[in-house]
Design a protein around this motif. Sequence first.
Motif, PDB file in Angstrom:
ATOM      1  N   THR A 192       0.823  -1.212   0.000  1.00 16.45           N
ATOM      2  CA  THR A 192       0.000   0.000   0.000  1.00 16.45           C
ATOM      3  C   THR A 192       0.856   1.261   0.000  1.00 16.45           C
ATOM      4  O   THR A 192       1.717   1.421   0.872  1.00 16.45           O
ATOM      5  N   PRO A 193       0.662   2.154  -0.942  1.00 19.52           N
ATOM      6  CA  PRO A 193       1.392   3.432  -0.914  1.00 19.52           C
ATOM      7  C   PRO A 193       1.057   4.210   0.356  1.00 19.52           C
ATOM      8  O   PRO A 193      -0.121   4.366   0.710  1.00 19.52           O
ATOM      9  N   LEU A 194       2.092   4.682   1.036  1.00 20.11           N
ATOM     10  CA  LEU A 194       1.925   5.379   2.306  1.00 20.11           C
ATOM     11  C   LEU A 194       2.352   6.833   2.176  1.00 20.11           C
ATOM     12  O   LEU A 194       3.133   7.198   1.295  1.00 20.11           O
ATOM     13  N   LEU A 221       2.998   9.910  -0.898  1.00 25.06           N
ATOM     14  CA  LEU A 221       3.415  11.300  -0.697  1.00 25.06           C
ATOM     15  C   LEU A 221       4.638  11.265   0.205  1.00 25.06           C
ATOM     16  O   LEU A 221       4.686  10.490   1.162  1.00 25.06           O
ATOM     17  N   GLU A 222       5.645  12.061  -0.114  1.00 24.65           N
ATOM     18  CA  GLU A 222       6.838  12.176   0.727  1.00 24.65           C
ATOM     19  C   GLU A 222       6.860  13.540   1.385  1.00 24.65           C
ATOM     20  O   GLU A 222       6.807  14.562   0.698  1.00 24.65           O
ATOM     21  N   SER A 224       8.831  15.831   4.742  1.00 26.54           N
ATOM     22  CA  SER A 224       9.941  15.825   5.697  1.00 26.54           C
ATOM     23  C   SER A 224       9.516  16.269   7.087  1.00 26.54           C
ATOM     24  O   SER A 224      10.340  16.337   7.992  1.00 26.54           O
ATOM     25  N   SER A 225       8.237  16.541   7.280  1.00 27.27           N
ATOM     26  CA  SER A 225       7.724  17.008   8.569  1.00 27.27           C
ATOM     27  C   SER A 225       6.721  16.011   9.121  1.00 27.27           C
ATOM     28  O   SER A 225       5.747  15.643   8.440  1.00 27.27           O
ATOM     29  N   THR A 226       6.941  15.580  10.354  1.00 27.45           N
ATOM     30  CA  THR A 226       5.993  14.678  11.010  1.00 27.45           C
ATOM     31  C   THR A 226       4.639  15.341  11.174  1.00 27.45           C
ATOM     32  O   THR A 226       3.586  14.707  10.989  1.00 27.45           O
ATOM     33  N   THR A 227       4.627  16.621  11.512  1.00 25.11           N
ATOM     34  CA  THR A 227       3.364  17.357  11.666  1.00 25.11           C
ATOM     35  C   THR A 227       2.579  17.367  10.363  1.00 25.11           C
ATOM     36  O   THR A 227       1.357  17.169  10.350  1.00 25.11           O
ATOM     37  N   ALA A 228       3.277  17.576   9.245  1.00 21.71           N
ATOM     38  CA  ALA A 228       2.608  17.595   7.947  1.00 21.71           C
ATOM     39  C   ALA A 228       2.052  16.213   7.597  1.00 21.71           C
ATOM     40  O   ALA A 228       0.955  16.101   7.030  1.00 21.71           O
ATOM     41  N   ILE A 229       2.795  15.168   7.936  1.00 20.95           N
ATOM     42  CA  ILE A 229       2.305  13.810   7.663  1.00 20.95           C
ATOM     43  C   ILE A 229       1.044  13.532   8.459  1.00 20.95           C
ATOM     44  O   ILE A 229       0.050  13.000   7.928  1.00 20.95           O
ATOM     45  N   LYS A 230       1.039  13.893   9.742  1.00 25.26           N
ATOM     46  CA  LYS A 230      -0.152  13.664  10.563  1.00 25.26           C
ATOM     47  C   LYS A 230      -1.353  14.420  10.004  1.00 25.26           C
ATOM     48  O   LYS A 230      -2.475  13.894   9.959  1.00 25.26           O
TER      49      LYS A 230
END
Length: 295
Positions: A192-194, A221-222, A224-230
Amino acid sequence: MALPTRVADLTGFDLLLSIAKLGSIGLAARAHGISQPAASSRLRQLETQVGVPLVDRSPRGSRLTNAGALVVDWARPVVDAAADLEAGIAALRAERDTQLRVAASLTVAEYLMPKWLAALPAGSAVALSSGNSAEVAELVLDGKVDLGFTEGPDLRGGLEAHSVGRDKLRLVVAPGHRWARRRINVAELAATPLISRERGSGTRRALELAVRPLDLAAPLLELSSTTAIKAAVIEGIGPAVLSAHTVAAELAAGTLVGVDVAGADLGRELRVVWRAGRSPRGLAADLAAIAVRGS
């Protein structure tokens, strides 16, 4: 320019200044913390070095010769300057010992480092930079920081490390995602693409190893920020695998849902790293010990 041999060693001149001030070789020896015979020997060496008698000795004390008085006048500013140099070097060492340059991976920097830094002695000055684990390792190897904290499974050549504890990765999805109420297996996760961290991230590298021998699908999607990923996961863009430290608040609030993964060990080791052969000292050793105890 190399110092002339006659003035390369200032200890004899320093003793001569004390003889001029105190009027006695014995008193000068006591002031310098050496025996009178040792002081007499040092004075004889100085006179040989200079090439003329500098002190007249008598039962009533010691008196400078005319040449000795001239040498004292010339030596005084030189010895004073040497004392200033020593004091300056000592100040630099003291400043170095109370300043610490640290680099930490994003998870460690944001969620663990604050409590570790708070446990350092009051007045400690710390310059903290953050990046992914590969960037942290590079900073340590280049000597740009004294200590690094990484969350990746790999240890770069030229570094030494000590474990500061374990971390667990969590697969998280939005509450409306199809995985929100079920358990998946490692093959489904790998396929699954994460929403993923960039290459060089310790989280991404740990996940790659956790699904072996399978390969991870190309990232959806790549970031570099954990906040952005959440934020992207909460918006329903896709699932992500992040440190349990980073998603604890969202899991408790229900804005993210944790998904169990069968067949994958999502634990990982956190490490403190330093350049090989240069064990942490001073504040660096203090911080490393705090991290080992506090993780």
